[in-house]
Design a protein around this motif. Structure first.
Motif, PDB file in Angstrom:
ATOM      1  N   ASP A  17       0.814  -1.221   0.000  1.00 20.99           N
ATOM      2  CA  ASP A  17       0.000   0.000   0.000  1.00 20.99           C
ATOM      3  C   ASP A  17       0.842   1.263   0.000  1.00 20.99           C
ATOM      4  OD1 ASP A  17      -2.206  -1.542  -0.045  1.00 20.99           O
ATOM      5  OD2 ASP A  17      -3.019  -0.920   1.893  1.00 20.99           O
ATOM      6  N   ARG A  18       1.727   1.371   0.972  1.00 19.75           N
ATOM      7  CA  ARG A  18       2.491   2.616   1.084  1.00 19.75           C
ATOM      8  C   ARG A  18       3.499   2.775  -0.054  1.00 19.75           C
ATOM      9  NH1 ARG A  18       4.408  -0.510   5.434  1.00 19.75           N
ATOM     10  NH2 ARG A  18       6.656  -0.938   5.460  1.00 19.75           N
ATOM     11  N   PHE A  19       3.880   1.665  -0.692  1.00 16.80           N
ATOM     12  CA  PHE A  19       4.789   1.738  -1.839  1.00 16.80           C
ATOM     13  C   PHE A  19       4.045   2.227  -3.086  1.00 16.80           C
ATOM     14  CE2 PHE A  19       6.721  -0.541  -5.526  1.00 16.80           C
ATOM     15  CZ  PHE A  19       7.930   0.146  -5.566  1.00 16.80           C
ATOM     16  N   SER A 200     -17.141  -2.931  -4.948  1.00 12.56           N
ATOM     17  CA  SER A 200     -15.797  -2.608  -4.474  1.00 12.56           C
ATOM     18  C   SER A 200     -14.784  -3.563  -5.090  1.00 12.56           C
ATOM     19  CB  SER A 200     -15.733  -2.701  -2.949  1.00 12.56           C
ATOM     20  OG  SER A 200     -15.819  -4.051  -2.524  1.00 12.56           O
ATOM     21  N   ASP A 201     -13.540  -3.107  -5.193  1.00 11.21           N
ATOM     22  CA  ASP A 201     -12.483  -3.968  -5.728  1.00 11.21           C
ATOM     23  C   ASP A 201     -12.333  -5.227  -4.881  1.00 11.21           C
ATOM     24  OD1 ASP A 201     -12.070  -2.077  -7.667  1.00 11.21           O
ATOM     25  OD2 ASP A 201     -10.178  -1.329  -6.852  1.00 11.21           O
ATOM     26  N   ALA A 202     -12.428  -5.050  -3.557  1.00  4.32           N
ATOM     27  CA  ALA A 202     -12.272  -6.191  -2.659  1.00  4.32           C
ATOM     28  C   ALA A 202     -13.355  -7.228  -2.902  1.00  4.32           C
ATOM     29  CB  ALA A 202     -12.299  -5.723  -1.204  1.00  4.32           C
ATOM     30  N   HIS A 203     -14.600  -6.771  -3.047  1.00  2.00           N
ATOM     31  CA  HIS A 203     -15.691  -7.729  -3.258  1.00  2.00           C
ATOM     32  C   HIS A 203     -15.591  -8.380  -4.636  1.00  2.00           C
ATOM     33  CE1 HIS A 203     -19.443  -9.677  -2.383  1.00  2.00           C
ATOM     34  NE2 HIS A 203     -19.969  -9.244  -3.516  1.00  2.00           N
ATOM     35  N   ALA A 204     -15.066  -7.649  -5.608  1.00  2.00           N
ATOM     36  CA  ALA A 204     -14.887  -8.223  -6.945  1.00  2.00           C
ATOM     37  C   ALA A 204     -13.906  -9.391  -6.904  1.00  2.00           C
ATOM     38  CB  ALA A 204     -14.401  -7.146  -7.911  1.00  2.00           C
ATOM     39  N   ILE A 205     -12.845  -9.255  -6.110  1.00  2.00           N
ATOM     40  CA  ILE A 205     -11.885 -10.355  -5.968  1.00  2.00           C
ATOM     41  C   ILE A 205     -12.553 -11.543  -5.286  1.00  2.00           C
ATOM     42  CG2 ILE A 205      -9.686 -11.072  -4.960  1.00  2.00           C
ATOM     43  CD1 ILE A 205      -8.826  -8.105  -5.081  1.00  2.00           C
ATOM     44  N   THR A 206     -13.317 -11.266  -4.231  1.00  3.33           N
ATOM     45  CA  THR A 206     -14.039 -12.337  -3.532  1.00  3.33           C
ATOM     46  C   THR A 206     -14.984 -13.049  -4.486  1.00  3.33           C
ATOM     47  OG1 THR A 206     -13.925 -11.153  -1.429  1.00  3.33           O
ATOM     48  CG2 THR A 206     -15.604 -12.851  -1.623  1.00  3.33           C
ATOM     49  N   VAL A 240      -3.427 -18.240   0.901  1.00  6.18           N
ATOM     50  CA  VAL A 240      -3.403 -17.546  -0.384  1.00  6.18           C
ATOM     51  C   VAL A 240      -3.788 -16.099  -0.139  1.00  6.18           C
ATOM     52  CG1 VAL A 240      -4.397 -17.364  -2.697  1.00  6.18           C
ATOM     53  CG2 VAL A 240      -4.039 -19.622  -1.672  1.00  6.18           C
ATOM     54  N   VAL A 241      -2.990 -15.175  -0.678  1.00 10.12           N
ATOM     55  CA  VAL A 241      -3.301 -13.745  -0.600  1.00 10.12           C
ATOM     56  C   VAL A 241      -3.378 -13.205  -2.015  1.00 10.12           C
ATOM     57  CG1 VAL A 241      -2.604 -11.491   0.270  1.00 10.12           C
ATOM     58  CG2 VAL A 241      -2.075 -13.539   1.599  1.00 10.12           C
ATOM     59  N   ILE A 242      -4.456 -12.494  -2.321  1.00 12.86           N
ATOM     60  CA  ILE A 242      -4.644 -11.899  -3.640  1.00 12.86           C
ATOM     61  C   ILE A 242      -4.760 -10.388  -3.482  1.00 12.86           C
ATOM     62  CG2 ILE A 242      -6.055 -11.825  -5.734  1.00 12.86           C
ATOM     63  CD1 ILE A 242      -7.166 -14.591  -4.918  1.00 12.86           C
ATOM     64  N   HIS A 243      -3.915  -9.645  -4.185  1.00 10.47           N
ATOM     65  CA  HIS A 243      -3.991  -8.185  -4.241  1.00 10.47           C
ATOM     66  C   HIS A 243      -4.277  -7.784  -5.675  1.00 10.47           C
ATOM     67  CE1 HIS A 243      -2.547  -6.402  -0.386  1.00 10.47           C
ATOM     68  NE2 HIS A 243      -2.049  -7.606  -0.209  1.00 10.47           N
ATOM     69  N   SER A 244      -5.254  -6.898  -5.876  1.00  9.30           N
ATOM     70  CA  SER A 244      -5.513  -6.381  -7.210  1.00  9.30           C
ATOM     71  C   SER A 244      -6.191  -5.025  -7.093  1.00  9.30           C
ATOM     72  CB  SER A 244      -6.389  -7.343  -8.020  1.00  9.30           C
ATOM     73  OG  SER A 244      -6.422  -6.966  -9.379  1.00  9.30           O
ATOM     74  N   LEU A 245      -5.624  -4.035  -7.742  1.00  5.32           N
ATOM     75  CA  LEU A 245      -6.096  -2.661  -7.656  1.00  5.32           C
ATOM     76  C   LEU A 245      -6.225  -2.260  -6.186  1.00  5.32           C
ATOM     77  CD1 LEU A 245      -8.623  -2.569 -10.640  1.00  5.32           C
ATOM     78  CD2 LEU A 245      -6.146  -2.346 -10.649  1.00  5.32           C
ATOM     79  N   SER A 246      -7.399  -1.856  -5.718  1.00  6.60           N
ATOM     80  CA  SER A 246      -7.540  -1.400  -4.329  1.00  6.60           C
ATOM     81  C   SER A 246      -8.232  -2.429  -3.443  1.00  6.60           C
ATOM     82  CB  SER A 246      -8.320  -0.077  -4.285  1.00  6.60           C
ATOM     83  OG  SER A 246      -7.587   0.942  -4.922  1.00  6.60           O
ATOM     84  N   GLY A 247      -8.078  -3.693  -3.781  1.00  6.27           N
ATOM     85  CA  GLY A 247      -8.701  -4.746  -2.985  1.00  6.27           C
ATOM     86  C   GLY A 247      -7.747  -5.873  -2.688  1.00  6.27           C
ATOM     87  N   SER A 248      -8.065  -6.628  -1.634  1.00  8.86           N
ATOM     88  CA  SER A 248      -7.282  -7.817  -1.308  1.00  8.86           C
ATOM     89  C   SER A 248      -8.193  -8.886  -0.734  1.00  8.86           C
ATOM     90  CB  SER A 248      -6.167  -7.490  -0.304  1.00  8.86           C
ATOM     91  OG  SER A 248      -6.718  -7.187   0.973  1.00  8.86           O
ATOM     92  N   LEU A 249      -7.746 -10.127  -0.847  1.00 13.17           N
ATOM     93  CA  LEU A 249      -8.451 -11.271  -0.282  1.00 13.17           C
ATOM     94  C   LEU A 249      -7.410 -12.176   0.351  1.00 13.17           C
ATOM     95  CD1 LEU A 249     -11.168 -12.855  -0.001  1.00 13.17           C
ATOM     96  CD2 LEU A 249     -10.536 -14.045  -2.127  1.00 13.17           C
ATOM     97  N   ALA A 263     -10.599  -7.127   1.963  1.00  8.09           N
ATOM     98  CA  ALA A 263     -10.287  -5.829   2.556  1.00  8.09           C
ATOM     99  C   ALA A 263     -10.030  -4.820   1.448  1.00  8.09           C
ATOM    100  CB  ALA A 263      -9.069  -5.918   3.471  1.00  8.09           C
ATOM    101  N   THR A 264     -10.354  -3.565   1.737  1.00  8.99           N
ATOM    102  CA  THR A 264     -10.042  -2.463   0.830  1.00  8.99           C
ATOM    103  C   THR A 264      -8.710  -1.859   1.252  1.00  8.99           C
ATOM    104  OG1 THR A 264     -12.365  -1.971   0.397  1.00  8.99           O
ATOM    105  CG2 THR A 264     -10.781  -0.205  -0.011  1.00  8.99           C
ATOM    106  N   THR A 265      -7.825  -1.690   0.301  1.00  7.90           N
ATOM    107  CA  THR A 265      -6.489  -1.168   0.596  1.00  7.90           C
ATOM    108  C   THR A 265      -6.438   0.334   0.300  1.00  7.90           C
ATOM    109  OG1 THR A 265      -5.709  -1.694  -1.641  1.00  7.90           O
ATOM    110  CG2 THR A 265      -5.457  -3.388   0.040  1.00  7.90           C
ATOM    111  N   ARG A 266      -5.458   0.988   0.877  1.00 14.63           N
ATOM    112  CA  ARG A 266      -5.316   2.437   0.688  1.00 14.63           C
ATOM    113  C   ARG A 266      -4.611   2.767  -0.624  1.00 14.63           C
ATOM    114  NH1 ARG A 266      -2.600   5.143   5.697  1.00 14.63           N
ATOM    115  NH2 ARG A 266      -3.106   6.993   4.453  1.00 14.63           N
ATOM    116  N   GLY A 267      -3.774   1.858  -1.079  1.00 18.44           N
ATOM    117  CA  GLY A 267      -3.087   2.062  -2.344  1.00 18.44           C
ATOM    118  C   GLY A 267      -3.758   1.268  -3.448  1.00 18.44           C
TER     119      GLY A 267
END
Length: 295
Positions: A17-19, A200-206, A240-249, A263-267
């Motif tokens: 996120d912060r990167f 939300s991006d997070a729900h789309a990943i889910t 398993v961790v998935i990050h994509s755009l502003s969402g994660s699972l 979860a919704t990420t800040r970055g």
């Protein structure tokens, strides 16, 4: 205008996120066209941090941004040594920092693999390495091989770039193997929203990870892959961790019950990154001689 990006002191998956906040704007575009990557604070970086770094640099180059790497002195720092041994500086600066820099036996350094060649790479590079590191045999890795192959299918689904970055690392001290696959495509949420509408991006990943859900972006996409990946890995007590755009699972096993947390990420991560973590003490794999699953 030139933007200076300070590489995190400890660069793990939780530093995404912060990167990326300094690099990717709200529209999914680079915040600037010239970047200085400052390594003065970096003391530790793991395989996922390295994959994030490599993927982001490739994404910036795709958008024709100029990149300069500075303050990499102090090659005795573990993070700098790790990148040097993995070939990061050879790739970005056309030279190593140390004369004895070499790939470690516990590492398959972040590699750009074309989707069309991914299955061969998994069979002939990743699978033999996993057999050795997990002290197991080819048959026991059938489900895991299929899961990683599906990640490359996923790149084909959600990216115009038919190339993914793959890194594999064994951490013997904590008895864990992590496999990280990343691309810099449009991202899972974009593809899912185009098919199912706004969310939300997070729900789309889910949603993308549910059994039977498909974006229908390819004729043979039956929607089995991400769910199968999660079931296979968590069934062996991995995560398993998935990050994509502003969402994660985040998916793991808790007392014999699979738990998925979005979860919704800040970055905003430019594309999709998936990290598979396996506990070498608990991994059992497949106990029969069945072939790999094909989608």
């Amino acid at each position: 205008m030139t933007k200076t990006v300070i590489i995190p002191q400890v660069f793990r998956l939780n530093a995404i996120d912060r990167f990326t906040r300094e690099i990717v704007d709200n529209n999914g575009r680079p915040t600037d066209q010239d970047y200085i990557f400052d390594f003065s604070r970096l003391s530790f970086i793991d395989g996922s941090g390295y994959t994030v770094l490599s993927n982001t640099i490739a994404w910036l180059k795709f958008h024709r941004a100029k990149i300069k790497i500075v303050k990499i002195d102090g090659a005795n720092r573990p993070g700098i040594q790790y990148l040097d041994d993995c070939g990061f500086f050879r790739s970005t600066l056309q030279k190593t920092l140390r004369g004895d820099a070499a790939i470690r036996s516990t590492t398959i350094p972040c590699t750009s693999v074309e989707n069309a060649k991914a299955f061969s790479w998994i069979e002939h590079k990743l699978s033999p390495w996993l057999e050795y590191e997990l002290n197991t045999n080819y048959a026991s890795l059938a489900s895991l091989r299929s899961a990683v192959k599906e990640l490359f299918n996923n790149i084909g689904d959600h990216s115009a770039q038919q190339t993914g970055f793959v890194h594999a690392q064994h951490y013997p001290n904590v008895r864990e193997i992590r496999i990280t696959v990343s691309d810099f495509g449009v991202g899972i949420p974009t593809t899912i929203k185009n098919r199912f509408g706004d969310m939300s991006d997070a729900h789309a990943i889910t949603l993308a990870a549910r059994e039977g859900v498909t974006s229908q972006s390819r004729p043979n996409n039956m929607g089995a892959g991400l769910n199968y990946l999660i079931d296979s890995v968590t069934g062996d007590r991995g995560s398993v961790v998935i990050h994509s755009l502003s969402g994660s699972l985040v998916c793991n096993d808790e007392g014999g019950r699979q738990v998925r947390r979005e979860a919704t990420t800040r970055g905003s991560y430019p594309g999709t990154l998936v990290e598979i973590a396996l506990d070498t003490r608990l991994f059992e794999g497949d106990d029969d001689e069945r072939g790999d699953v094909e989608w």
